[in-house]
Design an enzyme around this catalytic site. Structure first.
Site, PDB file in Angstrom:
ATOM      1  N   TRP A  80      -8.412  -2.842   1.244  1.00  0.00           N
ATOM      2  CA  TRP A  80      -7.191  -2.351   1.807  1.00  0.00           C
ATOM      3  C   TRP A  80      -5.646  -2.721   1.909  1.00  0.00           C
ATOM      4  O   TRP A  80      -4.863  -3.017   1.380  1.00  0.00           O
ATOM      5  CB  TRP A  80      -7.342  -1.362   2.871  1.00  0.00           C
ATOM      6  CG  TRP A  80      -7.701   0.081   1.941  1.00  0.00           C
ATOM      7  CD1 TRP A  80      -9.197   0.455   2.369  1.00  0.00           C
ATOM      8  CD2 TRP A  80      -7.704   0.823   1.032  1.00  0.00           C
ATOM      9  NE1 TRP A  80      -9.724   1.667   1.684  1.00  0.00           N
ATOM     10  CE2 TRP A  80      -8.644   2.137   0.604  1.00  0.00           C
ATOM     11  CE3 TRP A  80      -6.461   0.951  -0.363  1.00  0.00           C
ATOM     12  CZ2 TRP A  80      -8.372   2.675  -0.619  1.00  0.00           C
ATOM     13  CZ3 TRP A  80      -6.900   2.045  -0.897  1.00  0.00           C
ATOM     14  CH2 TRP A  80      -7.571   2.516  -1.128  1.00  0.00           C
ATOM     15  N   ASP A 108      -3.097  -1.526   9.749  1.00  0.00           N
ATOM     16  CA  ASP A 108      -3.222  -0.470   8.904  1.00  0.00           C
ATOM     17  C   ASP A 108      -4.337   0.363   9.411  1.00  0.00           C
ATOM     18  O   ASP A 108      -5.248  -0.327   9.699  1.00  0.00           O
ATOM     19  CB  ASP A 108      -3.893  -0.786   7.488  1.00  0.00           C
ATOM     20  CG  ASP A 108      -4.108   1.144   6.814  1.00  0.00           C
ATOM     21  OD1 ASP A 108      -4.412   1.872   7.586  1.00  0.00           O
ATOM     22  OD2 ASP A 108      -4.568  -0.153   5.178  1.00  0.00           O
ATOM     23  N   LYS A 146      -7.374  10.346   7.071  1.00  0.00           N
ATOM     24  CA  LYS A 146      -9.279   9.523   7.193  1.00  0.00           C
ATOM     25  C   LYS A 146      -9.706  10.802   7.908  1.00  0.00           C
ATOM     26  O   LYS A 146     -10.506  10.737   8.699  1.00  0.00           O
ATOM     27  CB  LYS A 146      -9.565   8.477   7.300  1.00  0.00           C
ATOM     28  CG  LYS A 146      -8.724   7.539   5.760  1.00  0.00           C
ATOM     29  CD  LYS A 146      -9.573   7.406   4.666  1.00  0.00           C
ATOM     30  CE  LYS A 146      -8.996   7.051   3.746  1.00  0.00           C
ATOM     31  NZ  LYS A 146      -8.397   6.194   3.225  1.00  0.00           N
TER      32      LYS A 146
END
Ligand SMILES: *Cc1c(COP(=O)(O)O)cnc(C)c1O
Length: 360
Positions: free
Chosen positions: A101, A171, A195
């Protein structure tokens, strides 16, 4: 089959109480005669929903008044672009690579400016977090970017990088609200909600006010513009209303459970059950350096691909689903977010024990 224990990395389990509340509200949201899905985003009812959600989030994280909370459509990948578009003033940013990511975020930022990779754990398949106490932070960097919990590799920063005075952008998608974040240490922290917070379709951006600028890159799409979003209280366009409503229910659930310190205690307790088993098993092994282990995503392997596949299949038949590891890592991964009950982790470990006995 009744409800399963879903170990997916995302979309992931939601608290059962939240689903029950949503079911109760479905046909007639609290006397409005309509579902939240049907409601105008300009209605008084929805205004209360989004304002209450923001206030509850502020309470949970102690968000200071000089930070804005933005509910933005789209998820993680959209923020990979929104961050450089809105924050690059000098056109330079430093990225730390700790997995897929952060790599994707850096690649997206390269479209808009100069990206310096100042640290990476790619040399050992991202199984650790690099020492970030004294990095070569660029003099003209607009920000230093990290992915705080690495969903795929199962690592987490235990201390934030020393950014040498530069703004930290993080993030937090896969550790959002799993414990308290000290918001004041960040310029921006953002998370895709699917998530640990709600259904897919929304990212929550928490940004210090002075970083919200008018003079963003001229080609920044309006729906990715932090200033326009902030000035319109996340209602410039039609926001993902239903997703925001469910996030709001989750925030209320978290408050009722005792807040984020209590969630941290529970998450540590759950993770310890699984890691203790992995540390003592002859068949199953964790893949991450112990001091970098995530509380949320736990990758593990047997070392035998066929046995891994057999495990994933038999676990699913026993109501323990989505345990297959990410395609870039292989093996297994158990994501044990806030909504995964302790009983779910205990059921997984009991099944692993049984599988180990039957197959060795
Ligand atoms: C899942 C995930 C993303 C990507 O989110 P999308 O909403 O699928 O674009 C980004 N960062 C982290 C840490 C993630 O876990």
């Amino acid at each position: 089959m009744g409800r399963v224990y879903n170990f997916s990395a995302g979309p992931a389990m939601l608290p059962e109480e939240v689903l029950q509340q949503a079911a109760e509200d479905m046909m007639d949201y609290r006397g409005s005669g309509q579902s939240v899905m049907e409601m105008s985003h300009r209605s008084a009812e929805f205004k209360t929903i989004i304002e209450t959600a923001e206030q509850d989030l502020r309470d949970l994280l102690d968000i200071p008044d000089n930070y804005k909370v933005l509910f933005m459509q789209g998820g993680g990948n959209q923020q990979f672009a929104a961050v450089p578009l809105n924050l690059m003033k000098n056109g330079v940013a430093d990225y730390i690579l700790t997995g897929q990511w952060s790599k994707k975020a850096a690649k997206e930022a390269e479209k808009y400016g100069k990206v310096n990779i100042i640290a990476s754990s790619a040399d050992k398949t991202f199984s650790y977090i690099p020492d970030c106490s004294d990095l070569p932070v660029s003099e003209d960097a607009d920000y230093v970017y990290i992915c705080e919990n690495n969903t795929i590799y199962g690592t987490k920063y235990k201390t934030l990088p020393n950014t040498k005075g530069k703004e930290l952008v993080s993030d937090v998608s896969s550790c959002f609200l799993s414990e308290k974040h000290d918001v004041t240490k960040y310029g921006v922290l953002w998370g895709g909600v699917q998530k640990n917070v709600g259904p897919a379709g929304c990212a929550i951006v928490i940004i210090r006010e002075d970083l919200i600028r008018e003079d963003v890159m001229p080609f920044t799409p309006i729906i990715m513009n932090y200033k326009i979003t902030a000035d319109n209280n996340s209602l410039y366009n039609t926001p993902p209303c239903y997703t925001i409503y469910i996030c709001g229910l989750v925030f209320q659930w978290l408050k009722k459970m005792g807040g984020l310190d209590e969630m941290k205690r529970r998450n540590e307790e759950k993770a310890a059950i699984l890691y203790d088993f992995l540390d003592n098993s002859k068949m199953f092994h964790g893949t991450v350096e112990p001091e970098c282990r995530s509380l949320m995503n736990v990758p593990f392997v047997t070392g035998d691909k066929d046995l891994d596949a057999k495990f994933v299949k038999e676990a699913a038949a026993n109501g323990l689903i989505n345990l297959k590891g990410h395609r870039t890592v292989g093996g297994m991964r158990a994501s044990i977010y806030n909504a995964m009950p302790k009983a779910g982790v205990e059921a997984l470990v009991a099944f692993m024990k049984k599988f180990e006995e039957e197959n060795s």
